[in-house]
Write a protein that holds these residues in place. Structure first.
Motif, PDB file in Angstrom:
ATOM      1  N   THR A  57       0.802  -1.220   0.000  1.00 36.40           N
ATOM      2  CA  THR A  57       0.000   0.000   0.000  1.00 36.40           C
ATOM      3  C   THR A  57       0.829   1.262   0.000  1.00 36.40           C
ATOM      4  O   THR A  57       0.288   2.356  -0.201  1.00 36.40           O
ATOM      5  N   ASP A  79      -5.710  -5.987  13.205  1.00 38.03           N
ATOM      6  CA  ASP A  79      -7.091  -5.674  12.835  1.00 38.03           C
ATOM      7  C   ASP A  79      -7.387  -6.061  11.391  1.00 38.03           C
ATOM      8  O   ASP A  79      -8.481  -6.555  11.076  1.00 38.03           O
ATOM      9  N   GLN A  80      -6.427  -5.841  10.508  1.00 41.44           N
ATOM     10  CA  GLN A  80      -6.620  -6.244   9.117  1.00 41.44           C
ATOM     11  C   GLN A  80      -6.750  -7.759   9.006  1.00 41.44           C
ATOM     12  O   GLN A  80      -7.599  -8.267   8.263  1.00 41.44           O
ATOM     13  N   ALA A 113     -10.194  -8.774  10.048  1.00 44.09           N
ATOM     14  CA  ALA A 113     -11.173  -8.389   9.038  1.00 44.09           C
ATOM     15  C   ALA A 113     -11.084  -9.286   7.808  1.00 44.09           C
ATOM     16  O   ALA A 113     -12.116  -9.666   7.225  1.00 44.09           O
ATOM     17  N   TRP A 116     -14.732  -5.780  -2.902  1.00 41.32           N
ATOM     18  CA  TRP A 116     -13.856  -4.637  -3.203  1.00 41.32           C
ATOM     19  C   TRP A 116     -14.134  -3.479  -2.253  1.00 41.32           C
ATOM     20  O   TRP A 116     -13.207  -2.871  -1.712  1.00 41.32           O
ATOM     21  N   GLN A 117     -15.399  -3.168  -2.020  1.00 33.64           N
ATOM     22  CA  GLN A 117     -15.737  -2.069  -1.112  1.00 33.64           C
ATOM     23  C   GLN A 117     -15.200  -2.339   0.293  1.00 33.64           C
ATOM     24  O   GLN A 117     -14.693  -1.422   0.958  1.00 33.64           O
ATOM     25  N   ALA A 118     -15.312  -3.579   0.738  1.00 32.41           N
ATOM     26  CA  ALA A 118     -14.792  -3.925   2.068  1.00 32.41           C
ATOM     27  C   ALA A 118     -13.271  -3.790   2.113  1.00 32.41           C
ATOM     28  O   ALA A 118     -12.707  -3.320   3.103  1.00 32.41           O
ATOM     29  N   VAL A 168     -11.474  -1.759   0.259  1.00 27.32           N
ATOM     30  CA  VAL A 168     -11.177  -0.318   0.241  1.00 27.32           C
ATOM     31  C   VAL A 168     -11.192   0.226   1.662  1.00 27.32           C
ATOM     32  O   VAL A 168     -10.312   0.996   2.073  1.00 27.32           O
ATOM     33  N   ASP A 169     -12.190  -0.166   2.428  1.00 28.67           N
ATOM     34  CA  ASP A 169     -12.298   0.308   3.820  1.00 28.67           C
ATOM     35  C   ASP A 169     -11.122  -0.150   4.671  1.00 28.67           C
ATOM     36  O   ASP A 169     -10.781   0.495   5.668  1.00 28.67           O
ATOM     37  N   LEU A 170     -10.489  -1.264   4.287  1.00 24.70           N
ATOM     38  CA  LEU A 170      -9.348  -1.795   5.038  1.00 24.70           C
ATOM     39  C   LEU A 170      -8.006  -1.304   4.488  1.00 24.70           C
ATOM     40  O   LEU A 170      -6.952  -1.711   4.984  1.00 24.70           O
ATOM     41  N   ASP A 171      -8.033  -0.436   3.471  1.00 21.83           N
ATOM     42  CA  ASP A 171      -6.810   0.007   2.791  1.00 21.83           C
ATOM     43  C   ASP A 171      -6.055  -1.168   2.184  1.00 21.83           C
ATOM     44  O   ASP A 171      -4.822  -1.197   2.146  1.00 21.83           O
TER      45      ASP A 171
END
Length: 550
Positions: A343, A354-355, A358, A393-395, A397-400
Motif C-alpha cells: 500500500t 485488525d486487518q 477483518a 472490493w468495497q470492504a 477499500v475500507d481496510l486500505d
C-alpha cells in the motif's frame, strides 16, 4: 484443507513442551546462547538486531479463517500489532519476548499450526502455486503432494541435520507461479506422451551470493515414486554436500561442481535400489491426500454475471481494481482475488492484527473461510462468486487493502533489511516505500505494464533480488549504504538471473536510477504490449547503462 490427526496433535504438543523446557534453561543460565541456538532455530526462533523473530509455518500457503484470527491475536498479544508475510508463504513476528514464545507455540497448536523446521539445516516449509486447485492452466492440484512431502520430511531422522537448509516447491500449472527454478528441488506436474500425469524434477536452484537456476534431473517421474525419488536426491546431497564451508553447502554447489549428469547418475542408482520399497505410493494413498483438498461446495452459476458487468461499466474505480486484482477461475461464475499488501504505508508483506481479523471475516463471507499466501507476499481469496466481487472490493477499500497494483512495479518484494535483520548490510523497507510513493500514479503504473521489482538488504537474497525484472541489492561499502541495480531477472517459466548494471547508488539516488531505467524502457519499447523484460532481452543492458552512468 489438511486436518491434524491424533499423531499430529501429540507431536506438536510434545514439541511445545520440549521447547518450553529449553527456554527455561536458557533463561536461568543452564544453557549458553551457543548451546541454545540450534534448539531455538529448530523452532523458528531467530535472534535479530533488536529482538527475537519468530517464523510460523503456513504449509503451501493455505490458511483457514480461524488460523488467521489466531495469527492476529498473536500479533496483538505478543508482538506490536502486525505480522510480516514472507516469500516462503510463512508469517514472521519481529518482537516476541523469548519467555513468551512457548505460550505462542501452545496457542498455535490450538489451531493446528507450528514453527517446526522453519529454520535450521533441514527441509523447510514446502511451497506451492497460490492458485492451486482453481487455476485455469492447471494440470493437477499440487497441494496433496505438498502435504505428502510435509509429512515425509517433518522430523525425517536421516535429513534432520543437512549440510544446509533445503527448500522444495511444487506447481501444477502450465505457468510457474512458485519460482520452481530457484529451489533446491522444484517439482512441476506434467503429462507425458501417453497422457499420464507425473513430475518434472528440477534440482540445484537457489539465490544468495551464488545464484543458480535449477536443472532438470528427470523429465518425467511417475507420481507413485515421488517420495522415493526425493529421498534419493536428499541422500546423495546429505552424503556429498559440503559441510566445511557454509557458502558452498547448498545442493546448487554440488550440482555445479559435479555436473547434472553425474548427480543424475548417483540419484538414479540410489533410487533404483529403493523405488519399490516402503515409500512407493499406492493409488489409494494419493486419493486419501486428495480428499483433504476436495473442491468446496460450488454453486451452479452463469459464466458471466450480468450484475457484475453493470458494476464494471458504472464504477471506474471498481473496474480498475477488477482488471488488476481479479483472476480467472476454472469454475464458471467464480473468480480468484489478489489482496495487495503493498500500500505504500506499511512495509511490503506487513499486515496489522485488525486487518487480519477483518480478512478472516471476509474469507468466511466470500471465500469458503480460506485464505492463501502467495510468493510475492500478498494474500488471495481463491473462490469468490462474481456477484460478490463489488461488495468484497468495497470492504477491501475500507481496510486500505484494495491497492490495484498486483504484478506491477509497486508490488515490491522486500526483506526486512537492516531495520530488523542482523545479517543485513543496508535498509530495504525505506527504499521500497520511496519507490511505492514515487510511482503511485496508477495511469503511469499501468503504462509500465507487468514488471517485478525485488529489494534485498544483503547478499543472502531473502527478497530474491536476482529474480526481479528489476532487482536492488543493498550493500555496505566502507560504512556507507549503497544500492546495486540488477536487470533482467525472472522467476517464471523463462527463469533468468538479473545482471548487475555497475556501481551502486546512494540511498537518495536509487529511486532516480530506477526512473532512468524505466525511461529507457518506455522510449525503446515497440508498442505498449512489449514488457520490460522483453525489451531488456532484445536490447541488452548497454542502453540502460548509458542512461545510468553516462
Amino acid at each position: 484443507m489438511y486436518q491434524y490427526d491424533r499423531f499430529d496433535h501429540q507431536m506438536v504438543r510434545e514439541r511445545v513442551a520440549q521447547f518450553r523446557g529449553q527456554v527455561a534453561r536458557r533463561l536461568n543460565g543452564e544453557l549458553t546462547e551457543d548451546e541454545f541456538k540450534p534448539l531455538r532455530l529448530r523452532n523458528g526462533v531467530y535472534l535479530q538486531l533488536h529482538a527475537y523473530m519468530l517464523r510460523v509455518a503456513i504449509p503451501y500457503g493455505l490458511l483457514a479463517s480461524r488460523q488467521l484470527r489466531k495469527l492476529a491475536h498473536i500479533a496483538r498479544r505478543y508482538d506490536k500489532g502486525y505480522g510480516h508475510f514472507s516469500t516462503r508463504q510463512n508469517i514472521q513476528y519481529n518482537w516476541p519476548r523469548l519467555d513468551e514464545v512457548p505460550d505462542i507455540l501452545a496457542e498455535l497448536a490450538e489451531v493446528e499450526m507450528h514453527t517446526i523446521q522453519t529454520s535450521g539445516n533441514c527441509i523447510r516449509n514446502t511451497t506451492a502455486d497460490h492458485l492451486a486447485g482453481v487455476a485455469v492452466d492447471e494440470i493437477e492440484d499440487p497441494r496433496p503432494y505438498c502435504e505428502l512431502v510435509r509429512q515425509w520430511s517433518t522430523f525425517h531422522p536421516e535429513f534432520n541435520w543437512l549440510p544446509r537448509k533445503f527448500k522444495i516447491a511444487i506447481s501444477g500449472g502450465a505457468q510457474d507461479r512458485a519460482a520452481l527454478a530457484y529451489h533446491d528441488i522444484g517439482l512441476r506436474l506434467v503429462k507425458n506422451d501417453a497422457g499420464e500425469i507425473g513430475f518434472e524434477v528440477m534440482v540445484g536452484g537457489g539465490l544468495g551470493r551464488t545464484p543458480m537456476i535449477a536443472k532438470t534431473i528427470r523429465e518425467f517421474l511417475p507420481k507413485q515414486h515421488l517420495l522415493s525419488y526425493l529421498e534419493a536426491i536428499l541422500r546423495v546431497y546429505n552424503m556429498l554436500g559440503r559441510r566445511d564451508n557454509i557458502f558452498k553447502a547448498r545442493i546448487k554447489i554440488l550440482v555445479h561442481e559435479h555436473g547434472i549428469e553425474k548427480i543424475r547418475e548417483l540419484v538414479e542408482a540410489d533410487w533404483e535400489a529403493t523405488r519399490d520399497g516402503a515409500l512407493a505410493l499406492r493409488d489409494e494413498d494419493i486419493a486419501g491426500f486428495k480428499a483433504f483438498f476436495a473442491p468446496p461446495p460450488y454453486e451452479t452459476l452463469p459464466a458471466n454475471d450480468s450484475g457484475l458487468a453493470q458494476q464494471l461499466e458504472s464504477d471506474p474505480a471498481f473496474a480498475r481494481w477488477h482488471g488488476n486484482a481479479v483472476i480467472a477461475h476454472r469454475v464458471p461464475g467464480y473468480a480468484a482475488v489478489d489482496i495487495s499488501l503493498k500500500t505504500g504505508v506499511q512495509a511490503p508483506g506487513d499486515v496489522t492484527d485488525d486487518q487480519m481479523d477483518a480478512i478472516a471475516d471476509l474469507a468466511d463471507r466470500y471465500s469458503f473461510g480460506q485464505i492463501r499466501v502467495n510468493h510475492r507476499q500478498n494474500l488471495l481469496f481463491a473462490d469468490v462468486r462474481q456477484s460478490d466481487l463489488h461488495a468484497l472490493w468495497q470492504a477491501l477499500v475500507d481496510l486500505d487493502l484494495a491497492t490495484p497494483n498486483n504484478g506491477k512495479l509497486t508490488d515490491i518484494i522486500s526483506c526486512p533489511g537492516m531495520d530488523f535483520c542482523s545479517l543485513a548490510t543496508a535498509r530495504s523497507i525505506p527504499v521500497a516505500l520511496d519507490l511505492q510513493r514515487r510511482f503511485e500514479d496508477l495511469d503511469h503504473l499501468y503504462d509500465l505494464g507487468d514488471l517485478t521489482l525485488n529489494i534485498s538488504g544483503c547478499i543472502n537474497a531473502c527478497a530474491h533480488h536476482h529474480a526481479g525484472n528489476i532487482g536492488i541489492l543493498g550493500v555496505n561499502k566502507k560504512g556507507e549504504e549503497l544500492y546495486q541495480l540488477l536487470l533482467g531477472g525472472s522467476s517464471r517459466n523463462d527463469a533468468s538471473i538479473g545482471a548487475i548494471t555497475g556501481p551502486g547508488f546512494a540511498p537518495d539516488a536509487i529511486v532516480g536510477a530506477v526512473e532512468d531505467v524505466l525511461a529507457v524502457y518506455l522510449e525503446r519499447r515497440e508498442g505498449p504490449e512489449e514488457t520490460f523484460l522483453e525489451v531488456y532481452r532484445r536490447l541488452g543492458d548497454q542502453p540502460f547503462k548509458e542512461r545510468l552512468y553516462g
